[in-house]
Design a protein around this motif. Structure first.
Motif, PDB file in Angstrom:
ATOM      1  N   ARG A 162       0.840  -1.213   0.000  1.00  0.00           N
ATOM      2  CA  ARG A 162       0.000   0.000   0.000  1.00  0.00           C
ATOM      3  C   ARG A 162       0.868   1.253   0.000  1.00  0.00           C
ATOM      4  O   ARG A 162       0.501   2.269  -0.604  1.00  0.00           O
ATOM      5  CB  ARG A 162      -0.914   0.028   1.227  1.00  0.00           C
ATOM      6  CG  ARG A 162      -2.003  -0.986   1.187  1.00  0.00           C
ATOM      7  CD  ARG A 162      -3.302  -0.350   0.782  1.00  0.00           C
ATOM      8  NE  ARG A 162      -4.296  -1.399   0.593  1.00  0.00           N
ATOM      9  CZ  ARG A 162      -5.271  -1.307  -0.256  1.00  0.00           C
ATOM     10  NH1 ARG A 162      -5.428  -0.239  -0.981  1.00  0.00           N
ATOM     11  NH2 ARG A 162      -6.130  -2.289  -0.383  1.00  0.00           N
ATOM     12  N   GLN A 175     -12.212  11.077   5.935  1.00  0.00           N
ATOM     13  CA  GLN A 175     -11.775  10.076   4.981  1.00  0.00           C
ATOM     14  C   GLN A 175     -12.598  10.172   3.694  1.00  0.00           C
ATOM     15  O   GLN A 175     -12.053  10.087   2.595  1.00  0.00           O
ATOM     16  CB  GLN A 175     -11.906   8.689   5.607  1.00  0.00           C
ATOM     17  CG  GLN A 175     -11.274   7.589   4.791  1.00  0.00           C
ATOM     18  CD  GLN A 175     -11.352   6.252   5.469  1.00  0.00           C
ATOM     19  OE1 GLN A 175     -12.450   5.745   5.685  1.00  0.00           O
ATOM     20  NE2 GLN A 175     -10.212   5.683   5.811  1.00  0.00           N
ATOM     21  N   PRO A 227     -10.236   3.261   0.925  1.00  0.00           N
ATOM     22  CA  PRO A 227     -10.189   3.463   2.384  1.00  0.00           C
ATOM     23  C   PRO A 227      -8.979   2.786   3.036  1.00  0.00           C
ATOM     24  O   PRO A 227      -8.367   3.357   3.950  1.00  0.00           O
ATOM     25  CB  PRO A 227     -11.500   2.842   2.871  1.00  0.00           C
ATOM     26  CG  PRO A 227     -12.425   2.987   1.702  1.00  0.00           C
ATOM     27  CD  PRO A 227     -11.551   2.794   0.488  1.00  0.00           C
ATOM     28  N   ALA A 228      -8.584   1.619   2.551  1.00  0.00           N
ATOM     29  CA  ALA A 228      -7.422   0.919   3.114  1.00  0.00           C
ATOM     30  C   ALA A 228      -6.129   1.708   2.900  1.00  0.00           C
ATOM     31  O   ALA A 228      -5.183   1.568   3.688  1.00  0.00           O
ATOM     32  CB  ALA A 228      -7.308  -0.471   2.517  1.00  0.00           C
ATOM     33  N   ASP A 275      -5.954   4.195   5.777  1.00  0.00           N
ATOM     34  CA  ASP A 275      -5.570   3.452   6.981  1.00  0.00           C
ATOM     35  C   ASP A 275      -4.079   3.116   6.956  1.00  0.00           C
ATOM     36  O   ASP A 275      -3.391   3.209   7.978  1.00  0.00           O
ATOM     37  CB  ASP A 275      -6.379   2.163   7.099  1.00  0.00           C
ATOM     38  CG  ASP A 275      -7.859   2.414   7.329  1.00  0.00           C
ATOM     39  OD1 ASP A 275      -8.221   3.527   7.779  1.00  0.00           O
ATOM     40  OD2 ASP A 275      -8.659   1.502   7.054  1.00  0.00           O
ATOM     41  N   ALA A 276      -3.565   2.755   5.784  1.00  0.00           N
ATOM     42  CA  ALA A 276      -2.145   2.425   5.659  1.00  0.00           C
ATOM     43  C   ALA A 276      -1.266   3.649   5.939  1.00  0.00           C
ATOM     44  O   ALA A 276      -0.202   3.528   6.544  1.00  0.00           O
ATOM     45  CB  ALA A 276      -1.851   1.861   4.276  1.00  0.00           C
ATOM     46  N   CYS A 277      -1.713   4.839   5.518  1.00  0.00           N
ATOM     47  CA  CYS A 277      -0.962   6.066   5.804  1.00  0.00           C
ATOM     48  C   CYS A 277      -0.840   6.278   7.310  1.00  0.00           C
ATOM     49  O   CYS A 277       0.235   6.618   7.816  1.00  0.00           O
ATOM     50  CB  CYS A 277      -1.642   7.277   5.170  1.00  0.00           C
ATOM     51  SG  CYS A 277      -1.511   7.353   3.384  1.00  0.00           S
ATOM     52  N   LEU A 278      -1.935   6.062   8.016  1.00  0.00           N
ATOM     53  CA  LEU A 278      -1.911   6.237   9.470  1.00  0.00           C
ATOM     54  C   LEU A 278      -1.020   5.194  10.139  1.00  0.00           C
ATOM     55  O   LEU A 278      -0.245   5.518  11.044  1.00  0.00           O
ATOM     56  CB  LEU A 278      -3.333   6.167  10.030  1.00  0.00           C
ATOM     57  CG  LEU A 278      -4.225   7.347   9.645  1.00  0.00           C
ATOM     58  CD1 LEU A 278      -5.671   7.065  10.026  1.00  0.00           C
ATOM     59  CD2 LEU A 278      -3.724   8.622  10.322  1.00  0.00           C
ATOM     60  N   ARG A 279      -1.093   3.968   9.677  1.00  0.00           N
ATOM     61  CA  ARG A 279      -0.241   2.913  10.243  1.00  0.00           C
ATOM     62  C   ARG A 279       1.224   3.184   9.945  1.00  0.00           C
ATOM     63  O   ARG A 279       2.098   2.980  10.790  1.00  0.00           O
ATOM     64  CB  ARG A 279      -0.636   1.550   9.688  1.00  0.00           C
ATOM     65  CG  ARG A 279      -1.928   1.033  10.299  1.00  0.00           C
ATOM     66  CD  ARG A 279      -2.314  -0.353   9.836  1.00  0.00           C
ATOM     67  NE  ARG A 279      -1.206  -1.297   9.901  1.00  0.00           N
ATOM     68  CZ  ARG A 279      -1.057  -2.314   9.056  1.00  0.00           C
ATOM     69  NH1 ARG A 279      -1.927  -2.521   8.085  1.00  0.00           N
ATOM     70  NH2 ARG A 279      -0.037  -3.134   9.174  1.00  0.00           N
TER      71      ARG A 279
END
Length: 87
Positions: free
Chosen positions: A17, A51, A63-64, A67-71
Motif C-alpha cells: 500500500r 476520509q 479506504p485501506a 488506513d495504511a498512511c496512518l499505520r
C-alpha cells in the motif's frame, strides 16, 4: 516491509500500500506508486478533512490506503530517533 539493496528498486510497506521509489515524488512515500504522497493524505487528515472528503478528491484511493498512511506514520513514530545539530 520489503527492502532491496538496489536504490532503483522500490520499497514496499504494508502489503504494498505504501511504496518508496527514488523516481516517484522525489523518493517520498507514496500510496501504491500513484504519485499521491503519504504526507498529502496525513496533511488533509491533520487539517480535519474526513476520509470521505479525501476519497472524493482522490478517486484512485481506497479506504485501506488512508488506513495504511496512518499505520505507516505510527510505525515511524515508534522508532527511536537521535537529533543532531547541523551547521
Amino acid at each position: 516491509m520489503t527492502q532491496n539493496a538496489d536504490p532503483a528498486v522500490s520499497l514496499k510497506y504494508l502489503d504494498g500500500r505504501i511504496t518508496v521509489h527514488p523516481d516517484i515524488c522525489n523518493g517520498h512515500p507514496t500510496i501504491r506508486g500513484l504519485r499521491i504522497t503519504v504526507e498529502t493524505v496525513l496533511g488533509f487528515l491533520g487539517a480535519g478533512d474526513s476520509q470521505e472528503e479525501i476519497l472524493s478528491q482522490y478517486p484512485p484511493l481506497e479506504p485501506a490506503d488512508i488506513d495504511a498512511c496512518l499505520r505507516f506514520a505510527a510505525d515511524l513514530m515508534a522508532r527511536r530517533y537521535t537529533l543532531r545539530h547541523v551547521a
